[in-house]
Design an enzyme around this catalytic site. Structure first.
Site, short mmCIF file in Angstrom:
data_model
loop_
_atom_site.label_atom_id
_atom_site.label_comp_id
_atom_site.label_asym_id
_atom_site.label_seq_id
_atom_site.Cartn_x
_atom_site.Cartn_y
_atom_site.Cartn_z
N GLY A 85 6.66 9.05 -8.16
CA GLY A 85 7.35 8.15 -7.20
C GLY A 85 7.26 8.55 -5.59
O GLY A 85 7.64 7.71 -4.67
N PRO A 126 3.95 12.89 -10.67
CA PRO A 126 3.30 12.13 -9.77
C PRO A 126 1.99 11.61 -9.65
O PRO A 126 1.20 12.22 -10.37
CB PRO A 126 3.42 13.27 -8.56
CG PRO A 126 2.92 14.66 -9.39
CD PRO A 126 3.81 14.32 -10.58
N GLY A 127 1.67 10.53 -9.11
CA GLY A 127 0.36 9.93 -8.99
C GLY A 127 -0.33 9.88 -7.69
O GLY A 127 -0.95 10.54 -7.29
N TYR A 144 1.03 -6.35 -2.71
CA TYR A 144 2.13 -5.87 -2.40
C TYR A 144 2.53 -6.01 -0.94
O TYR A 144 3.46 -5.62 -0.33
CB TYR A 144 2.27 -4.39 -2.53
CG TYR A 144 2.05 -3.73 -3.95
CD1 TYR A 144 2.76 -4.14 -5.13
CD2 TYR A 144 0.60 -3.07 -4.16
CE1 TYR A 144 2.16 -3.90 -6.33
CE2 TYR A 144 0.48 -2.62 -5.34
CZ TYR A 144 1.24 -3.08 -6.51
OH TYR A 144 0.81 -2.60 -7.66
N CYS A 180 -13.68 -15.09 -2.47
CA CYS A 180 -13.40 -16.59 -2.28
C CYS A 180 -11.90 -16.64 -2.55
O CYS A 180 -11.44 -17.50 -3.56
CB CYS A 180 -13.96 -17.42 -3.22
SG CYS A 180 -15.70 -17.08 -3.13
N GLU A 181 -11.11 -16.11 -1.81
CA GLU A 181 -9.53 -16.16 -1.76
C GLU A 181 -9.03 -16.29 -0.23
O GLU A 181 -9.45 -15.07 0.35
CB GLU A 181 -8.84 -15.26 -2.32
CG GLU A 181 -9.18 -15.01 -4.03
CD GLU A 181 -8.65 -15.70 -4.70
OE1 GLU A 181 -7.28 -16.18 -4.59
OE2 GLU A 181 -8.68 -16.20 -5.93
N ARG A 192 -4.00 -3.93 -3.09
CA ARG A 192 -2.67 -3.34 -2.71
C ARG A 192 -2.11 -4.36 -1.77
O ARG A 192 -0.95 -4.87 -1.46
CB ARG A 192 -2.51 -2.13 -2.46
CG ARG A 192 -2.60 -1.06 -3.49
CD ARG A 192 -2.31 0.26 -3.24
NE ARG A 192 -0.78 0.52 -3.37
CZ ARG A 192 -0.03 0.32 -2.30
NH1 ARG A 192 -0.54 0.42 -0.99
NH2 ARG A 192 1.25 0.41 -2.54
#
Ligand code: LLP
Length: 433
Positions: free
Chosen positions: A250, A293-294, A336, A363-364, A332
């Site tokens: 985290g 942890p990542g 988010y 295409c967004e 991301r």
């Protein structure tokens, strides 16, 4: 480049020609050699961060274990490095388990996670002899007991507890609260039921608890709050089979110049002091602490280099610059609302002269990498680099619009090594029958 020093690897420097270099390698030369989009990892920083993690936690107790959360970035080269540096490995699916084993990770160092493990994945974990399975539901406990029994063995497990602590982070990456798809809540007695179910299961060996309260956390106060509730729970449950306390991951990283995350050492101090103080106060023997942890292991070490395909000015509205990647290699911002900085590897020290919208090639309309990027003059063919994309970037990449996933290169002391080759068009049809 100075204002971006927090988001770039500390090895970031300017070459005699004025280019950005990372790990002693010219980023412009890397983009030419390997193409764009290109994800570059500072291998020295990765190794250093892993070492700092292990040292910072073991300074409090030599039995502490650092488990790398492989979901953040799982290239084989990285998994091998984590093993060399003495970390354990968190895998969240059969696929991640396969990748860890393929990298030569010893099964007993693997911790198998997942809120929806199916019988196949549980069987794979059992057959591989993984060290720990973190159980997430009563259905899973029953299934694991049965499948372990069929194999004539017992499996060591941790029970994933949601303590009811809500860290300040994005709701999609907050996991410790009561209303969560993950784990067993303390409130309402679900965690107690899970402990009882594990104790009653003939082929399950309860070893302790797991708790991951969320991700990209800057305010560390949520950890002592969780530790307090966990110690009370361990006391209520009694027994010496709750000897491991895995506090999850985290710790946040800086994505922009305004972000000020705690250091790995501060994180270790807060977590270890809180667990020790709470277990002492409850009159319990101190647990064997694990952390997972990542992001904070790999995030700052990675950066992504794109090439600008064109710009346009909408009079009175704004300027756009489009690049040759986007949401397929960096989800991301879209998922988010995450913010990133940008700089130009060909002239990293040039002053910003404009604010533009940096967009991807998909295409967004929502495929925006940076809503307001402050950059020097930039045009077709220029390189743009986004720092701090090392975690949950390529790990969440897709092939949307048939866009091939980027190459990944590790740099260290002036040497570049291709870790993952660029995907090819042939890869795009390789699975179709
Ligand atoms: N342990 C468990 C059980 C987890 O679920 C996670 C992350 C970690 C450890 C590692 O957390 P970290 O140290 O990286 O915060 N895709 C999102 C992040 C999702 C995190 C999922 N779980 C993002 O890009 O922000």
């Amino acid at each position: 480049m100075q204002p971006l020093s927090k988001v770039l690897p500390p090895s970031a420097a300017t070459t005699p020609e004025g280019h950005l270099s990372i790990g002693g390698c010219d980023v412009v030369a890397l983009a030419e050699e390997y193409g764009t989009p290109l994800v570059i990892y500072d291998g020295g920083l990765l190794r250093d961060t892993m070492r700092r993690y292990v040292q910072a936690f073991r300074a409090h107790d030599p039995h502490t274990e650092v488990i790398y959360a492989s979901k953040a970035f799982w290239a084989q080269a990285l998994l091998r490095m984590a093993h060399e540096e003495g970390l354990r490995m968190d895998v969240a699916s059969g696929g991640e388990l396969f990748m860890a084993l393929h990298a030569g990770f010893p099964a007993d160092k693997i911790v198998m996670h997942g809120n929806a493990k199916d019988a196949k994945e549980i069987g794979e974990a059992l057959d591989a002899l993984v060290g720990l399975v973190v159980v997430d539901s009563l259905d899973e406990i029953a299934l694991l007991d049965q499948l372990a029994g069929e194999r004539g063995r017992t499996q060591d497990v941790l029970v994933r507890v949601t303590p009811g602590v809500k860290p300040s982070t994005h709701k999609y990456i907050s996991t410790g609260q009561l209303d969560s798809k993950f784990g067993f809540s303390l409130e309402g007695g679900l965690a107690a039921d899970a402990v009882a179910a594990c104790r009653a299961a003939a082929n399950i060996n309860l070893m302790g608890l797991h708790c991951h309260i969320g991700s990209q956390i800057f305010e560390l106060g949520a950890y002592p709050a969780a530790a307090h509730l966990l110690a009370q729970f361990v006391k209520e449950q009694g027994g010496d089979d709750l000897a491991i306390m895995d506090m999850g991951g985290g710790l946040g990283i800086a994505y922009t110049r305004d972000d000020d995350p705690p250091s790995v050492e501060e994180f270790a101090d807060v977590v270890m002091d809180a667990v020790h103080a709470e277990w002492d106060a409850a009159g319990l023997p101190r647990p064997r602490v694990m952390v997972e942890p990542g992001r904070s292991v790999v995030g700052r070490a990675g950066l992504t280099v794109y090439r600008v395909t064109g710009t346009k000015d909408i009079p009175g509205v704004r300027r756009y610059a489009a690049v040759d990647g986007g949401m397929s290699d960096l989800m991301r911002p879209m998922l988010y609302g995450a913010t990133y900085e940008a700089l130009l590897p060909e002239r990293p020290d040039a002053e910003a002269s404009q604010s533009l919208r940096l967009v991807g090639k998909h295409c967004e309309s929502g495929d925006v990498l940076i809503q307001e990027a402050d950059l020097p003059e930039v045009g077709r063919g220029d390189l743009v680099c986004l720092p701090a994309t090392g975690a949950y970037g390529v790990a969440m990449a897709s092939n949307y619009n048939g866009v091939t996933r980027p190459a990944v290169v590790f740099v260290d002391q002036g040497k570049a090594t291709l870790a993952v080759r660029r995907e090819t068009y042939a890869d795009l049809v390789a699975r179709d029958l």
